[in-house]
Design an enzyme around this catalytic site. Structure first.
Site, PDB file in Angstrom:
ATOM      1  N   TYR A  33       0.835  -1.208   0.000  1.00 61.17           N
ATOM      2  CA  TYR A  33       0.000   0.000   0.000  1.00 61.17           C
ATOM      3  C   TYR A  33       0.863   1.248   0.000  1.00 61.17           C
ATOM      4  O   TYR A  33       2.077   1.179   0.190  1.00 61.17           O
ATOM      5  CB  TYR A  33      -0.948   0.003   1.203  1.00 61.17           C
ATOM      6  CG  TYR A  33      -0.260   0.316   2.525  1.00 61.17           C
ATOM      7  CD1 TYR A  33       0.555  -0.634   3.145  1.00 61.17           C
ATOM      8  CD2 TYR A  33      -0.398   1.567   3.127  1.00 61.17           C
ATOM      9  CE1 TYR A  33       1.196  -0.345   4.338  1.00 61.17           C
ATOM     10  CE2 TYR A  33       0.235   1.858   4.328  1.00 61.17           C
ATOM     11  CZ  TYR A  33       1.028   0.899   4.929  1.00 61.17           C
ATOM     12  OH  TYR A  33       1.664   1.189   6.103  1.00 61.17           O
ATOM     13  N   LYS A 148       6.544  -2.102   1.692  1.00 57.80           N
ATOM     14  CA  LYS A 148       5.408  -1.489   2.385  1.00 57.80           C
ATOM     15  C   LYS A 148       4.194  -2.419   2.296  1.00 57.80           C
ATOM     16  O   LYS A 148       3.228  -2.161   1.579  1.00 57.80           O
ATOM     17  CB  LYS A 148       5.101  -0.118   1.779  1.00 57.80           C
ATOM     18  CG  LYS A 148       4.222   0.733   2.684  1.00 57.80           C
ATOM     19  CD  LYS A 148       4.286   2.186   2.305  1.00 57.80           C
ATOM     20  CE  LYS A 148       3.274   3.043   3.026  1.00 57.80           C
ATOM     21  NZ  LYS A 148       3.448   3.063   4.476  1.00 57.80           N
ATOM     22  N   GLU A 181      12.755   2.370  13.743  1.00 59.02           N
ATOM     23  CA  GLU A 181      11.878   3.463  13.283  1.00 59.02           C
ATOM     24  C   GLU A 181      10.651   3.493  14.171  1.00 59.02           C
ATOM     25  O   GLU A 181      10.550   2.733  15.132  1.00 59.02           O
ATOM     26  CB  GLU A 181      11.503   3.262  11.807  1.00 59.02           C
ATOM     27  CG  GLU A 181      10.757   1.971  11.534  1.00 59.02           C
ATOM     28  CD  GLU A 181      10.414   1.759  10.058  1.00 59.02           C
ATOM     29  OE1 GLU A 181      10.316   2.735   9.310  1.00 59.02           O
ATOM     30  OE2 GLU A 181      10.223   0.588   9.681  1.00 59.02           O
ATOM     31  N   LEU A 206      11.308   1.127   6.702  1.00 60.74           N
ATOM     32  CA  LEU A 206      10.674   1.600   5.476  1.00 60.74           C
ATOM     33  C   LEU A 206      11.356   2.910   5.087  1.00 60.74           C
ATOM     34  O   LEU A 206      11.526   3.797   5.932  1.00 60.74           O
ATOM     35  CB  LEU A 206       9.179   1.847   5.711  1.00 60.74           C
ATOM     36  CG  LEU A 206       8.455   2.241   4.432  1.00 60.74           C
ATOM     37  CD1 LEU A 206       8.204   1.020   3.558  1.00 60.74           C
ATOM     38  CD2 LEU A 206       7.153   2.937   4.727  1.00 60.74           C
TER      39      LEU A 206
HETATM   40  N1  PMP Z   1       7.941   3.667   8.583  1.00 60.29           N
HETATM   41  C1  PMP Z   1       6.784   2.987   8.669  1.00 60.29           C
HETATM   42  C2  PMP Z   1       6.769   1.652   9.310  1.00 60.29           C
HETATM   43  C3  PMP Z   1       5.607   3.548   8.146  1.00 60.29           C
HETATM   44  O1  PMP Z   1       4.455   2.873   8.196  1.00 60.29           O
HETATM   45  C4  PMP Z   1       5.660   4.845   7.565  1.00 60.29           C
HETATM   46  C5  PMP Z   1       4.412   5.504   7.054  1.00 60.29           C
HETATM   47  N2  PMP Z   1       3.859   4.858   5.980  1.00 60.29           N
HETATM   48  C6  PMP Z   1       6.889   5.501   7.488  1.00 60.29           C
HETATM   49  C7  PMP Z   1       8.013   4.878   8.020  1.00 60.29           C
HETATM   50  C8  PMP Z   1       7.020   6.863   6.860  1.00 60.29           C
HETATM   51  O2  PMP Z   1       6.876   6.775   5.476  1.00 60.29           O
HETATM   52  P1  PMP Z   1       6.302   7.999   4.622  1.00 60.29           P
HETATM   53  O3  PMP Z   1       7.145   9.185   4.966  1.00 60.29           O
HETATM   54  O4  PMP Z   1       6.468   7.576   3.214  1.00 60.29           O
HETATM   55  O5  PMP Z   1       4.876   8.182   5.024  1.00 60.29           O
END
Ligand code: PMP
Length: 290
Positions: A33, A148, A181, A206
């Site tokens: 997603y 993701k 994270e 991610l």
């Molecule tokens: N890490 C994880 C586990 C996440 O779910 C997200 C948000 N989708 C992020 C980091 C941050 O990613 P983004 O800046 O693309 O929203």
């Protein structure tokens, strides 16, 4: 206003939107997603999100179900039909429908594509003025956090723990006490020496689209930056801490578990980077409307 969902090429009333019981996303979390921020009806960082969507699909060995241009069009149409001004658009692609079997279907099946969009409230002023609390927990996820995937149960457990502890986010750490994270965000600190630090992309995190953009904005601001891992101990001793994501933007963290970060107020770097990110989004809106 009645909400509308995009399901495999059709726009259907949200309440009736559904997928098959043998969709592999439903049975195996076999799907991926993206969440994009929407500002003034315009999806932000569209290229970055589509790049990552393509990468996730490639790593999952799922074919792109439609072109990037078609994704872009459907995303905009979903935003438009739901009258979204400021909020999010959600895109999901699963491997598709097939009789239940762990291994991938041998027969070529069509990936299932779903999109939804909704308005979101602006962040409460107190979060930005005072910062938010984060708690910490061991990272119990798998070895491919770079994909993701919709398999988010450990992230859900972590976010639930945050809710139950009056915290905004849970920051995860590995078995060596190194921060990975947040449950749905990337984690950053400004060290005691004034260096901005976030972890390098790997299978353990991610690679946030917001994270990538913020690295560019930090360079433009002339900030000292190191892309490296940091420990829980460094987090607790940091001059500043914050998390980033498409829906959090830059969210200052002023409490980690029971410890106040520095003086307990959002720091200068987080404040500056948040402003830079907001300005960068305004530019994207202006460019889309020009
Ligand atoms: N890490 C994880 C586990 C996440 O779910 C997200 C948000 N989708 C992020 C980091 C941050 O990613 P983004 O800046 O693309 O929203």
């Amino acid at each position: 206003m009645s909400r509308v969902a995009y399901v495999n090429g059709r726009y259907v009333p949200h309440r009736q939107a559904s997928v098959h019981v043998e969709d592999r996303g439903y049975q195996f979390a076999d799907g991926i997603y993206e969440v994009c921020t929407v500002r003034d009806g315009v999806p932000m960082e569209e290229k970055g999100h589509l790049d990552r969507l393509e990468r996730s699909l490639r790593e999952m060995r799922i074919d792109m179900p439609m072109s990037r241009a078609a994704f872009s069009l459907a995303m905009r149409e979903t935003i438009r039909r739901n009258l979204v001004t400021n909020g999010i658009v959600y895109l999901q692609v699963t491997r598709g429908v097939s009789p239940r079997d762990h291994a991938f279907p041998t027969k070529k099946i069509r990936p299932a594509v779903v999109m939804t969009a909704r308005n979101a409230k602006a962040h409460p002023a107190a979060w930005l003025e005072d910062g938010v609390k984060a708690i910490t927990m061991p990272d119990i996820r798998w070895g491919r956090c770079d994909i993701k995937t919709v398999g988010l149960l450990p992230n859900c457990f972590a976010k639930q723990a945050a809710r139950e502890n009056g915290a905004y986010e849970t920051i995860l750490y590995d078995d060596k006490g190194v921060v990975t994270e947040g449950s749905s965000s990337n984690a950053w600190i400004v060290t005691e020496a004034g260096v901005l630090v976030t972890r390098a992309p790997s299978n353990e995190i991610l690679n946030g689209v917001t994270r990538l953009e913020l690295i560019k904005l930090a360079a433009a601001e002339g900030l000292k930056f190191e892309e490296r891992s940091f420990t829980l101990d460094e987090l607790r001793r940091a001059r500043e801490a914050f998390v980033t994501s498409a829906s959090s933007f830059v969210m200052p963290v002023t409490q980690v578990d029971d410890k106040t970060v520095a003086n307990g107020k959002p720091g200068a770097v987080a404040t500056k980077l948040r402003a830079a990110l907001m300005a960068h989004m305004e530019k994207q809106v202006a460019a889309a409307q020009a």
